[in-house]
Design a protein around this motif. Structure first.
Motif, PDB file in Angstrom:
ATOM      1  N   SER A  29      -6.241 -11.437  39.695  1.00 31.00           N
ATOM      2  CA  SER A  29      -6.257 -10.630  38.466  1.00 31.00           C
ATOM      3  C   SER A  29      -6.641  -9.187  38.770  1.00 31.00           C
ATOM      4  CB  SER A  29      -7.241 -11.238  37.463  1.00 31.00           C
ATOM      5  OG  SER A  29      -6.869 -12.557  37.138  1.00 31.00           O
ATOM      6  N   ALA A  32      -3.807  -7.545  40.300  1.00 29.29           N
ATOM      7  CA  ALA A  32      -2.771  -7.268  39.303  1.00 29.29           C
ATOM      8  C   ALA A  32      -3.098  -6.008  38.508  1.00 29.29           C
ATOM      9  CB  ALA A  32      -2.621  -8.463  38.362  1.00 29.29           C
ATOM     10  N   VAL A  33      -4.390  -5.841  38.158  1.00 31.81           N
ATOM     11  CA  VAL A  33      -4.800  -4.633  37.433  1.00 31.81           C
ATOM     12  C   VAL A  33      -4.578  -3.392  38.288  1.00 31.81           C
ATOM     13  CG1 VAL A  33      -6.776  -3.430  36.430  1.00 31.81           C
ATOM     14  CG2 VAL A  33      -6.434  -5.866  35.977  1.00 31.81           C
ATOM     15  N   SER A  36      -0.984  -2.676  38.538  1.00 28.80           N
ATOM     16  CA  SER A  36      -0.460  -2.109  37.294  1.00 28.80           C
ATOM     17  C   SER A  36      -0.777  -0.620  37.194  1.00 28.80           C
ATOM     18  CB  SER A  36      -1.071  -2.855  36.104  1.00 28.80           C
ATOM     19  OG  SER A  36      -0.687  -2.260  34.883  1.00 28.80           O
ATOM     20  N   TRP A 167      -1.847   1.570  31.342  1.00 32.14           N
ATOM     21  CA  TRP A 167      -2.094   0.389  32.183  1.00 32.14           C
ATOM     22  C   TRP A 167      -3.189  -0.513  31.610  1.00 32.14           C
ATOM     23  CZ3 TRP A 167      -6.835  -0.472  34.235  1.00 32.14           C
ATOM     24  CH2 TRP A 167      -7.684   0.613  34.513  1.00 32.14           C
ATOM     25  N   GLN A 170      -1.987  -3.442  29.564  1.00 29.21           N
ATOM     26  CA  GLN A 170      -1.533  -4.683  30.214  1.00 29.21           C
ATOM     27  C   GLN A 170      -2.673  -5.647  30.528  1.00 29.21           C
ATOM     28  OE1 GLN A 170       1.116  -4.125  33.490  1.00 29.21           O
ATOM     29  NE2 GLN A 170       2.016  -2.251  32.646  1.00 29.21           N
ATOM     30  N   LEU A 171      -3.934  -5.196  30.343  1.00 35.33           N
ATOM     31  CA  LEU A 171      -5.074  -6.065  30.649  1.00 35.33           C
ATOM     32  C   LEU A 171      -5.074  -7.357  29.831  1.00 35.33           C
ATOM     33  CD1 LEU A 171      -8.084  -3.631  31.175  1.00 35.33           C
ATOM     34  CD2 LEU A 171      -6.880  -4.998  32.866  1.00 35.33           C
ATOM     35  N   ILE A 174      -2.778  -9.770  31.516  1.00 35.96           N
ATOM     36  CA  ILE A 174      -3.311 -10.226  32.805  1.00 35.96           C
ATOM     37  C   ILE A 174      -4.449 -11.218  32.596  1.00 35.96           C
ATOM     38  CG2 ILE A 174      -4.503  -9.479  34.901  1.00 35.96           C
ATOM     39  CD1 ILE A 174      -2.926  -6.865  34.727  1.00 35.96           C
ATOM     40  N   ALA A 178      -4.694 -15.139  33.675  1.00 38.46           N
ATOM     41  CA  ALA A 178      -5.789 -15.604  34.530  1.00 38.46           C
ATOM     42  C   ALA A 178      -6.522 -16.778  33.894  1.00 38.46           C
ATOM     43  CB  ALA A 178      -6.756 -14.452  34.794  1.00 38.46           C
TER      44      ALA A 178
END
Length: 526
Positions: A29, A32-33, A36, A167, A170-171, A174, A178
């Motif tokens: 995760s 991914a952050v 992003s 960005w 998008q959390l 994500i 997760a």
């Protein structure tokens, strides 16, 4: 740390897997952050560069910059483009940095905040700088007149705040992925824990190790052969099974090569069969419930028991012979005493010495030909036993056995071979012409025992069957204590890689050979 882990193996395994899965999901995760954010920043740089270059290359922009009022021509266009692209600002300026357009009209006419040297050299330059709208990523591109002169510059930028909002948006996705991954993983691990707990009985690793060590020790300590079969192959055999079968050996990948008679069939109880080196084994095969090709095979050795029975039978016959000899000696002693009482002392002495000389001659002949005292005693006993039954038993002049033959056969094995062959010959001798002839020739490298009798003999098929335990040409078989003699002989011969054959020549002749071939003189019927 050990106190934090669950007690059972299933709990410990799942706890460690949970920790690993959590680290993987959380790490994924975070990555991914970060990815992003990097993607948004890269996209922003590409976007502002594309807008700045597109406006700088537009002929209308170059023409407007050389007009009396550039702002009137360019401000509406830049605001329209900015609204369409969503970027923070588009600034068109002169070569000295004076703004002709800006998102905030009050700032038009002021100096541009940022680097312009690269654009004035004809380069397209992207940087991160703090301007009137705050920190931003911006690209500045030169504007050229038709003759190639740089007549101005175009700067397009997007604020870091807006980029962060992009960005950060998008959390939730994500985090949702997760959390869903953790829920699915924990659910699967819980099911794995249930299965492991059922298969291990909720035991701790130390308890499982202790159980295995004791199980292994017991498995190899028991004096009964034990083999575990799975999918028709032996996956486990204890020490006794390897000793009894002889041919059981590691075949790689923890598999074992097994004789076919162990892997054939579905279930059996106390099957009697002949295996490695003529051993007589009793095998029980029990299928494993729920496994079509799984079974547990137990093996017991009957060879040693049968050999003990053969020796007991020999000792019994010895006892009978001694009893009969004692009875005969008592009769002779009474005769001698009576002759003395009648005053015929000379006849009594002559009778006693004659009997003694005959016995001594026979003993001397036996001990000269057969140096093994146990075998000599056996032959003397068999001669007396045959005499009682009216059968002539002789040891041929060709017989000669050295003391070095013990390397081929132990005395007990020699008694088993010779004694059983003689017993069979005594039983088979022709009542009208009863005789048995024994020839024993041996040295350190070879041994040959030939026993002939006046009986009809056996054809090859019957002789082969007679070597199986329990087979007898007489009624009763194994239940009556018959069918042991030749089977015991065959076991000893097979154990020492010898040969056993029968033929009908001058009589019924059975020959046993051990070691290299032995050449003996011709023998004939008495």
């Amino acid at each position: 740390m050990g106190k934090l882990l669950p007690r059972s193996l299933a709990g410990q395994a799942v706890a460690l897997q949970v920790a690993v899965v959590a680290v993987i999901v959380i790490g994924g995760s975070v990555l991914a952050v970060i990815d992003s954010r990097i993607d948004e920043e890269r996209a922003a740089r590409d976007q502002v560069t594309a807008v700045a270059v597109a406006l700088a290359d537009a002929p209308s922009v170059a023409a407007a910059l050389e007009a009396p009022d550039p702002t009137a021509a360019l401000q509406p266009v830049t605001e329209q483009v900015r609204a369409a692209t969503g970027i923070a600002f588009i600034t068109i300026m002169s070569t000295d940095g004076t703004r002709f357009t800006h998102t905030t009209p009050a700032l038009i006419g002021q100096k541009y905040i940022g680097a312009t040297a690269q654009a004035l050299r004809g380069e397209v330059y992207t940087e991160e700088e703090t301007g009137t709208l705050g920190p931003s990523i911006r690209t500045i591109a030169p504007v050229r007149a038709p003759d190639g002169r740089i007549v101005g510059m175009v700067a397009a930028g997007i604020t870091i705040e807006k980029l962060t909002e992009a960005w950060m948006g998008q959390l939730p996705l994500i985090l949702t992925v997760a959390v869903a991954s953790l829920v699915v993983a924990f659910g699967g691990l819980w099911l794995i824990r249930r299965r492991l707990r059922a298969q291990t009985g909720g035991l701790a690793p130390a308890e499982l190790r202790l159980m295995y060590e004791h199980h292994d020790a017991v498995l190899h300590a028991i004096r009964e052969g034990l083999i575990v079969l799975d999918d028709g192959r032996a996956v486990l055999a204890n020490d006794e099974a390897r000793r009894l079968l002889g041919s059981v050996a590691d075949a790689g990948e923890n598999q074992l090569d097994m004789p076919g008679f162990l892997t054939d069939g579905v279930g059996s109880l106390d099957d009697v069969l002949t295996a490695h080196r003529g051993r007589v084994l009793m095998m029980s095969r029990s299928p494993v419930p729920g496994r079509e090709d799984g079974a547990v095979v137990t093996i017991r050795d009957r060879s040693e028991v049968l050999e003990a029975l053969g020796e007991l039978d020999t000792m019994t016959r010895f006892a009978e012979t001694l009893r009969s000899r004692a009875h005969e000696s008592a009769n002779r002693l009474h005769t001698i005493i009576t002759l003395i009482e009648m005053g015929r002392a000379d006849e009594a002495a002559r009778s006693a010495t004659t009997e003694l000389e005959l016995s001594q001659q026979l003993i001397d002949h036996m001990t000269d030909a057969v140096v093994e005292p146990t075998l000599a005693a056996l032959l003397l006993g068999k001669i007396a036993q045959a005499s009682e039954r009216g059968i002539t038993l002789t040891l041929t002049e060709d017989s000669h056995l050295t003391d070095r033959t013990a390397g081929l056969l132990q005395p007990s094995e020699m008694i088993t071979v010779v004694g059983n062959l003689i017993d069979n010959a005594l039983d088979a001798a022709d009542p009208d012409d009863p005789w048995v002839e024994v020839t024993i020739v041996g040295d350190a490298a070879s041994l040959e025992v030939t026993v002939a009798d006046s009986g009809p003999g056996m054809d090859p098929d019957v002789f082969t069957k007679a070597q199986e335990r329990g087979y007898s040409t007489k009624n009763g078989g194994d239940e009556a204590g018959r069918g042991l003699g030749l089977a015991l002989v065959a076991q000893v011969v097979a154990r020492h890689h010898g040969t056993l054959r029968a033929e009908n020549t001058y009589g019924s002749v059975v020959t046993t050979r051990l070691g290299r071939a032995v050449n003996t003189g011709s023998t004939g019927a008495p």
